[in-house]
Design a protein around this motif. Structure first.
Motif, mmCIF file in Angstrom:
data_model
loop_
_atom_site.group_PDB
_atom_site.id
_atom_site.type_symbol
_atom_site.label_atom_id
_atom_site.label_comp_id
_atom_site.label_asym_id
_atom_site.label_seq_id
_atom_site.Cartn_x
_atom_site.Cartn_y
_atom_site.Cartn_z
ATOM 1 N N LEU A 1 0.831 -1.205 0.000
ATOM 2 C CA LEU A 1 0.000 0.000 0.000
ATOM 3 C C LEU A 1 0.865 1.255 0.000
ATOM 4 C CD1 LEU A 1 -2.783 1.348 0.158
ATOM 5 C CD2 LEU A 1 -2.633 1.139 2.657
ATOM 6 N N ASP A 2 1.954 1.240 0.752
ATOM 7 C CA ASP A 2 2.877 2.387 0.749
ATOM 8 C C ASP A 2 3.451 2.609 -0.648
ATOM 9 O OD1 ASP A 2 2.679 2.880 3.551
ATOM 10 O OD2 ASP A 2 4.093 1.258 3.938
ATOM 11 N N TRP A 3 3.775 1.532 -1.316
ATOM 12 C CA TRP A 3 4.306 1.594 -2.688
ATOM 13 C C TRP A 3 3.270 2.217 -3.621
ATOM 14 C CZ3 TRP A 3 5.228 -3.592 -5.746
ATOM 15 C CH2 TRP A 3 5.741 -3.307 -7.019
ATOM 16 N N LEU A 4 2.062 1.709 -3.582
ATOM 17 C CA LEU A 4 0.982 2.230 -4.415
ATOM 18 C C LEU A 4 0.696 3.685 -4.092
ATOM 19 C CD1 LEU A 4 -1.457 2.124 -6.299
ATOM 20 C CD2 LEU A 4 -2.682 0.836 -4.541
ATOM 21 N N ASP A 5 0.636 4.007 -2.809
ATOM 22 C CA ASP A 5 0.348 5.369 -2.373
ATOM 23 C C ASP A 5 1.420 6.336 -2.866
ATOM 24 O OD1 ASP A 5 -1.442 7.047 -0.973
ATOM 25 O OD2 ASP A 5 -0.076 7.134 0.733
ATOM 26 N N ALA A 6 2.690 5.919 -2.816
ATOM 27 C CA ALA A 6 3.786 6.788 -3.256
ATOM 28 C C ALA A 6 3.732 7.044 -4.756
ATOM 29 C CB ALA A 6 5.125 6.155 -2.883
ATOM 30 N N LEU A 7 3.286 6.058 -5.513
ATOM 31 C CA LEU A 7 3.195 6.228 -6.970
ATOM 32 C C LEU A 7 1.998 7.091 -7.365
ATOM 33 C CD1 LEU A 7 4.061 2.627 -8.239
ATOM 34 C CD2 LEU A 7 5.415 4.706 -8.551
ATOM 35 N N GLY A 8 0.947 7.075 -6.554
ATOM 36 C CA GLY A 8 -0.229 7.882 -6.857
ATOM 37 C C GLY A 8 -0.991 7.412 -8.084
ATOM 38 N N LEU A 9 -0.972 6.113 -8.347
ATOM 39 C CA LEU A 9 -1.643 5.567 -9.530
ATOM 40 C C LEU A 9 -3.022 5.022 -9.182
ATOM 41 C CD1 LEU A 9 1.274 3.524 -11.143
ATOM 42 C CD2 LEU A 9 0.505 5.830 -11.735
ATOM 43 N N PRO A 10 -3.925 4.966 -10.166
ATOM 44 C CA PRO A 10 -5.192 4.261 -9.944
ATOM 45 C C PRO A 10 -4.927 2.764 -9.866
ATOM 46 C CG PRO A 10 -5.006 4.916 -12.241
ATOM 47 C CD PRO A 10 -3.842 5.541 -11.517
ATOM 48 N N ALA A 11 -5.819 2.041 -9.201
ATOM 49 C CA ALA A 11 -5.589 0.624 -8.972
ATOM 50 C C ALA A 11 -6.716 -0.246 -9.509
ATOM 51 C CB ALA A 11 -5.423 0.355 -7.477
ATOM 52 N N LEU A 12 -6.321 -1.431 -9.953
ATOM 53 C CA LEU A 12 -7.243 -2.543 -10.155
ATOM 54 C C LEU A 12 -6.997 -3.481 -8.994
ATOM 55 C CD1 LEU A 12 -6.995 -3.566 -13.924
ATOM 56 C CD2 LEU A 12 -9.044 -2.750 -12.740
ATOM 57 N N LEU A 13 -8.048 -3.866 -8.292
ATOM 58 C CA LEU A 13 -7.895 -4.769 -7.156
ATOM 59 C C LEU A 13 -8.329 -6.163 -7.570
ATOM 60 C CD1 LEU A 13 -7.258 -5.022 -4.094
ATOM 61 C CD2 LEU A 13 -9.713 -4.706 -3.696
ATOM 62 N N VAL A 14 -7.435 -7.129 -7.442
ATOM 63 C CA VAL A 14 -7.730 -8.512 -7.811
ATOM 64 C C VAL A 14 -8.022 -9.323 -6.556
ATOM 65 C CG1 VAL A 14 -6.866 -10.606 -8.922
ATOM 66 C CG2 VAL A 14 -6.245 -8.355 -9.837
ATOM 67 N N SER A 15 -9.130 -10.056 -6.605
ATOM 68 C CA SER A 15 -9.519 -10.942 -5.515
ATOM 69 C C SER A 15 -9.678 -12.350 -6.053
ATOM 70 C CB SER A 15 -10.836 -10.469 -4.903
ATOM 71 O OG SER A 15 -11.366 -11.430 -4.012
ATOM 72 N N GLY A 16 -9.666 -13.336 -5.154
ATOM 73 C CA GLY A 16 -9.983 -14.696 -5.544
ATOM 74 C C GLY A 16 -11.464 -14.958 -5.319
ATOM 75 N N SER A 17 -11.850 -16.242 -5.417
ATOM 76 C CA SER A 17 -13.243 -16.613 -5.157
ATOM 77 C C SER A 17 -13.330 -17.654 -4.049
ATOM 78 C CB SER A 17 -13.900 -17.140 -6.431
ATOM 79 O OG SER A 17 -13.273 -18.335 -6.876
ATOM 80 N N TYR A 18 -12.249 -17.845 -3.299
ATOM 81 C CA TYR A 18 -12.179 -18.807 -2.202
ATOM 82 C C TYR A 18 -13.083 -18.371 -1.042
ATOM 83 C CZ TYR A 18 -9.034 -15.088 -0.777
ATOM 84 O OH TYR A 18 -8.518 -13.849 -0.481
ATOM 85 N N LEU A 19 -13.300 -19.258 -0.096
ATOM 86 C CA LEU A 19 -14.072 -18.918 1.092
ATOM 87 C C LEU A 19 -13.356 -17.804 1.855
ATOM 88 C CD1 LEU A 19 -16.544 -19.695 2.818
ATOM 89 C CD2 LEU A 19 -15.042 -21.244 4.095
ATOM 90 N N GLY A 20 -14.031 -16.689 2.068
ATOM 91 C CA GLY A 20 -13.419 -15.538 2.718
ATOM 92 C C GLY A 20 -13.030 -14.441 1.752
ATOM 93 N N PRO B 1 -9.096 -22.170 -7.569
ATOM 94 C CA PRO B 1 -9.308 -23.616 -7.711
ATOM 95 C C PRO B 1 -10.047 -24.179 -6.504
ATOM 96 C CG PRO B 1 -7.027 -23.012 -8.197
ATOM 97 C CD PRO B 1 -7.672 -21.815 -7.602
ATOM 98 N N ASP B 2 -10.980 -25.080 -6.748
ATOM 99 C CA ASP B 2 -11.700 -25.796 -5.683
ATOM 100 C C ASP B 2 -12.464 -24.861 -4.743
ATOM 101 O OD1 ASP B 2 -10.573 -28.244 -6.626
ATOM 102 O OD2 ASP B 2 -8.743 -27.796 -5.505
ATOM 103 N N ALA B 3 -12.873 -23.698 -5.229
ATOM 104 C CA ALA B 3 -13.662 -22.778 -4.404
ATOM 105 C C ALA B 3 -15.059 -23.362 -4.184
ATOM 106 C CB ALA B 3 -13.759 -21.423 -5.080
ATOM 107 N N PRO B 4 -15.669 -23.080 -3.039
ATOM 108 C CA PRO B 4 -16.982 -23.662 -2.736
ATOM 109 C C PRO B 4 -18.127 -23.062 -3.538
ATOM 110 C CG PRO B 4 -16.306 -22.166 -0.992
ATOM 111 C CD PRO B 4 -15.139 -22.306 -1.912
ATOM 112 N N THR B 5 -17.937 -21.882 -4.101
ATOM 113 C CA THR B 5 -18.973 -21.243 -4.915
ATOM 114 C C THR B 5 -18.370 -20.737 -6.214
ATOM 115 O OG1 THR B 5 -18.604 -19.098 -3.846
ATOM 116 C CG2 THR B 5 -20.318 -20.503 -2.906
ATOM 117 N N ALA B 6 -19.214 -20.486 -7.183
ATOM 118 C CA ALA B 6 -18.750 -19.954 -8.470
ATOM 119 C C ALA B 6 -18.207 -18.538 -8.289
ATOM 120 C CB ALA B 6 -19.897 -19.946 -9.474
ATOM 121 N N PRO B 7 -17.227 -18.126 -9.095
ATOM 122 C CA PRO B 7 -16.685 -16.773 -8.955
ATOM 123 C C PRO B 7 -17.746 -15.700 -9.172
ATOM 124 C CG PRO B 7 -15.916 -17.801 -10.989
ATOM 125 C CD PRO B 7 -16.562 -18.871 -10.181
#
Length: 225
Positions: A140-159, A187-193
């Motif tokens: 986050l410090d790295w991203l904040d210092a660059l001042g760029l917009p972000a794409l946030l990638v998440s998985g589909s696992y439980l949680g 992989p092997d996530a309990p629900t569809a993405p």
């Protein structure tokens, strides 16, 4: 004028960030849009002479750009590479090397400034938003210092829903512009993405896009860049 640049951040580790970045790179190039994709920090990277290098994040991103993995190309994509699959600060310490946020930020800014006009620069982060990148700084410090917009990638696992929403809230609190959230099928996530994506989309204003395991980059994602 600087080239447009986007930081690909993660809601966690090993969630498909490199897969998403590579898929996005290929789709942008197929649309005739020039792209420079880099991953300045990369852990768990074997030597170039090791057959396992082909499975590394650096190799995957170079392949997505149609770039042969020569020593110069590898250095240009991932100048800070570590063999241990650990957080960069720990991996660097194991190799007796040092890593400083100012150097990392300066390298990224130089790459953006040197990119040909109109080139989209994609900078893939490492681990999750709060993963350490140096002894004192996080992703986050790295991203904040660059001042760029972000794409946030998440998985589909439980949680994953909680992790994605926590990442979104963290970015909002720190004033980072969020282009969208990408749910990459685990992989092997309990629900569809799609279930995870819908749950996240109901709770945030930014676009939420789903990429199935082995799927191509949706046009809706390139439209955000």
């Amino acid at each position: 004028m600087s080239s447009p640049a986007v930081f690909v951040a993660g809601a966690g580790t090993e969630i498909g960030k490199t897969y998403v970045t590579a898929a996005l790179t290929r789709r942008l190039l197929s649309q005739g849009r020039p792209v420079l994709t880099v991953k300045p920090l990369a852990s768990g990277v074997p030597g170039l002479d090791d057959p396992a290098f082909a499975l590394s994040d650096t190799a995957i991103l170079l392949d997505a750009q149609g770039i042969a993995p020569t020593p110069a190309a590898v250095d240009s994509c991932s100048p800070w590479r570590f063999s241990a699959a650990l957080a960069p600060d720990l991996a660097a310490a194991r190799e007796g090397r040092s890593l400083h946020l100012d150097d990392l930020v300066a390298w990224c800014r130089d790459r953006i400034a040197a990119a040909p006009p109109g080139t989209i620069v994609l900078i893939e982060g490492v681990g999750g938003l709060m993963s350490p990148v140096t002894d004192a700084a996080t992703g986050l410090d790295w991203l904040d210092a660059l001042g760029l917009p972000a794409l946030l990638v998440s998985g589909s696992y439980l949680g994953a829903i909680s992790h994605a929403l926590t990442g979104v809230e963290t970015l909002r609190f720190h004033g980072v512009a969020l282009l969208g959230v990408v749910v990459s099928e685990s992989p092997d996530a309990p629900t569809a993405p799609q279930v995870v994506a819908q749950a996240v989309a109901r709770r945030i204003k930014a676009p939420v896009i789903c990429i199935p395991r082995g799927g191509d980059c949706p046009e809706a994602l390139t439209a955000l860049i």
